[in-house]
Design a protein around this motif. Structure first.
Motif, PDB file in Angstrom:
ATOM      1  N   SER A  51       0.814  -1.215   0.000  1.00  0.00           N
ATOM      2  CA  SER A  51       0.000   0.000   0.000  1.00  0.00           C
ATOM      3  C   SER A  51       0.848   1.267   0.000  1.00  0.00           C
ATOM      4  O   SER A  51       0.367   2.328  -0.381  1.00  0.00           O
ATOM      5  N   ALA A  52       2.108   1.169   0.410  1.00  0.00           N
ATOM      6  CA  ALA A  52       2.947   2.370   0.499  1.00  0.00           C
ATOM      7  C   ALA A  52       4.315   2.237  -0.160  1.00  0.00           C
ATOM      8  O   ALA A  52       5.023   3.225  -0.270  1.00  0.00           O
ATOM      9  N   CYS A  53       4.694   1.060  -0.583  1.00  0.00           N
ATOM     10  CA  CYS A  53       6.053   0.838  -1.090  1.00  0.00           C
ATOM     11  C   CYS A  53       6.080   0.643  -2.602  1.00  0.00           C
ATOM     12  O   CYS A  53       5.305  -0.138  -3.153  1.00  0.00           O
ATOM     13  N   THR A  54       7.012   1.332  -3.248  1.00  0.00           N
ATOM     14  CA  THR A  54       7.353   1.052  -4.637  1.00  0.00           C
ATOM     15  C   THR A  54       8.376  -0.078  -4.623  1.00  0.00           C
ATOM     16  O   THR A  54       9.224  -0.141  -3.736  1.00  0.00           O
ATOM     17  N   GLU A  55       8.288  -0.985  -5.595  1.00  0.00           N
ATOM     18  CA  GLU A  55       9.199  -2.126  -5.654  1.00  0.00           C
ATOM     19  C   GLU A  55       9.777  -2.231  -7.059  1.00  0.00           C
ATOM     20  O   GLU A  55       9.088  -1.935  -8.041  1.00  0.00           O
TER      21      GLU A  55
ATOM     22  N   ILE B  78      17.008 -12.406  -8.872  1.00  0.00           N
ATOM     23  CA  ILE B  78      16.844 -10.965  -9.013  1.00  0.00           C
ATOM     24  C   ILE B  78      17.397 -10.224  -7.787  1.00  0.00           C
ATOM     25  O   ILE B  78      17.601 -10.821  -6.734  1.00  0.00           O
ATOM     26  N   PHE B  79      17.605  -8.933  -7.969  1.00  0.00           N
ATOM     27  CA  PHE B  79      17.776  -8.026  -6.850  1.00  0.00           C
ATOM     28  C   PHE B  79      16.458  -7.280  -6.714  1.00  0.00           C
ATOM     29  O   PHE B  79      15.911  -6.769  -7.702  1.00  0.00           O
ATOM     30  N   VAL B  80      15.928  -7.241  -5.497  1.00  0.00           N
ATOM     31  CA  VAL B  80      14.691  -6.532  -5.200  1.00  0.00           C
ATOM     32  C   VAL B  80      15.073  -5.211  -4.538  1.00  0.00           C
ATOM     33  O   VAL B  80      15.810  -5.209  -3.549  1.00  0.00           O
ATOM     34  N   ILE B  81      14.580  -4.120  -5.086  1.00  0.00           N
ATOM     35  CA  ILE B  81      14.842  -2.803  -4.541  1.00  0.00           C
ATOM     36  C   ILE B  81      13.504  -2.262  -4.018  1.00  0.00           C
ATOM     37  O   ILE B  81      12.540  -2.152  -4.776  1.00  0.00           O
ATOM     38  N   MET B  82      13.462  -1.987  -2.713  1.00  0.00           N
ATOM     39  CA  MET B  82      12.222  -1.527  -2.082  1.00  0.00           C
ATOM     40  C   MET B  82      12.369  -0.087  -1.607  1.00  0.00           C
ATOM     41  O   MET B  82      13.382   0.268  -1.000  1.00  0.00           O
ATOM     42  N   ALA B  83      11.342   0.713  -1.838  1.00  0.00           N
ATOM     43  CA  ALA B  83      11.260   2.034  -1.221  1.00  0.00           C
ATOM     44  C   ALA B  83      10.677   1.861   0.172  1.00  0.00           C
ATOM     45  O   ALA B  83      10.096   0.822   0.489  1.00  0.00           O
ATOM     46  N   ASN B  84      10.833   2.861   1.014  1.00  0.00           N
ATOM     47  CA  ASN B  84      10.268   2.830   2.363  1.00  0.00           C
ATOM     48  C   ASN B  84      10.776   1.623   3.146  1.00  0.00           C
ATOM     49  O   ASN B  84       9.994   0.841   3.691  1.00  0.00           O
ATOM     50  N   ALA B  85      12.064   1.468   3.189  1.00  0.00           N
ATOM     51  CA  ALA B  85      12.705   0.314   3.833  1.00  0.00           C
ATOM     52  C   ALA B  85      12.088   0.012   5.187  1.00  0.00           C
ATOM     53  O   ALA B  85      11.860   0.898   6.002  1.00  0.00           O
ATOM     54  N   GLY B  86      11.795  -1.241   5.407  1.00  0.00           N
ATOM     55  CA  GLY B  86      11.248  -1.698   6.670  1.00  0.00           C
ATOM     56  C   GLY B  86       9.733  -1.804   6.682  1.00  0.00           C
ATOM     57  O   GLY B  86       9.170  -2.575   7.446  1.00  0.00           O
ATOM     58  N   LEU B  87       9.042  -1.041   5.829  1.00  0.00           N
ATOM     59  CA  LEU B  87       7.584  -1.103   5.825  1.00  0.00           C
ATOM     60  C   LEU B  87       7.029  -2.463   5.399  1.00  0.00           C
ATOM     61  O   LEU B  87       6.062  -2.936   5.985  1.00  0.00           O
ATOM     62  N   PRO B  88       7.600  -3.127   4.369  1.00  0.00           N
ATOM     63  CA  PRO B  88       7.046  -4.435   4.019  1.00  0.00           C
ATOM     64  C   PRO B  88       7.050  -5.395   5.208  1.00  0.00           C
ATOM     65  O   PRO B  88       6.085  -6.124   5.434  1.00  0.00           O
TER      66      PRO B  88
END
Length: 134
Positions: free
Chosen positions: A24-28, A77-87
């Motif tokens: 709901s809040a993270c770009t991946e 793959i390498f997964v790049i997440m925005a808002n680290a820790g939210l997931p």
């Protein structure tokens, strides 16, 4: 950034791959380093499927349901997440069937972190079932 080898076990729909989910809040984003496959998405634009091979870079915004499919069994793959820790704090919602999503106790039980491979596959398979319904 996380290094991920995508599940190579077959789901209930006959495809090898991961757990369909939404943030709901993270770009991946995914940067493919080995193997081939696809990322399936559901968004306001409908169903989409993007082929993956080494060198591919794809990303999606919050609210996009996504699922990795491990085409050749070697997708990495390498997964790049925005808002680290939210997931890890609850911003990852698997696409469980409606009867699970509608029941807080059933959801908590289904979403609990599995402690073994069988538990991981059961959670993934339940999310694949819900993804198929969507």
């Amino acid at each position: 950034v996380s290094h991920l080898r995508v599940y190579d076990s077959e789901g209930p729909d006959g495809l090898r791959g991961g757990t369909p989910h939404v943030h709901s809040a993270c770009t991946e984003a995914y940067a493919v380093v080995a193997g081939t496959g696809a990322v399936q998405t559901l968004s306001a634009e409908g169903f989409g499927e993007c082929p993956l091979e080494p060198g591919t870079f794809v990303w999606f915004t919050p609210g996009t349901v996504h699922r990795l499919v491990n085409g050749d069994g070697h997708l990495e793959i390498f997964v790049i997440m925005a808002n680290a820790g939210l997931p890890e704090a609850g911003d990852l919602v698997p696409t469980f069937p409606p009867e699970v999503l509608d029941d807080p106790e059933a959801y908590a039980l289904a979403a609990a972190t599995p402690v073994d491979d069988d538990g991981v596959r059961r959670r993934r398979d339940l999310a694949v079932e819900g993804f198929g319904a969507l």
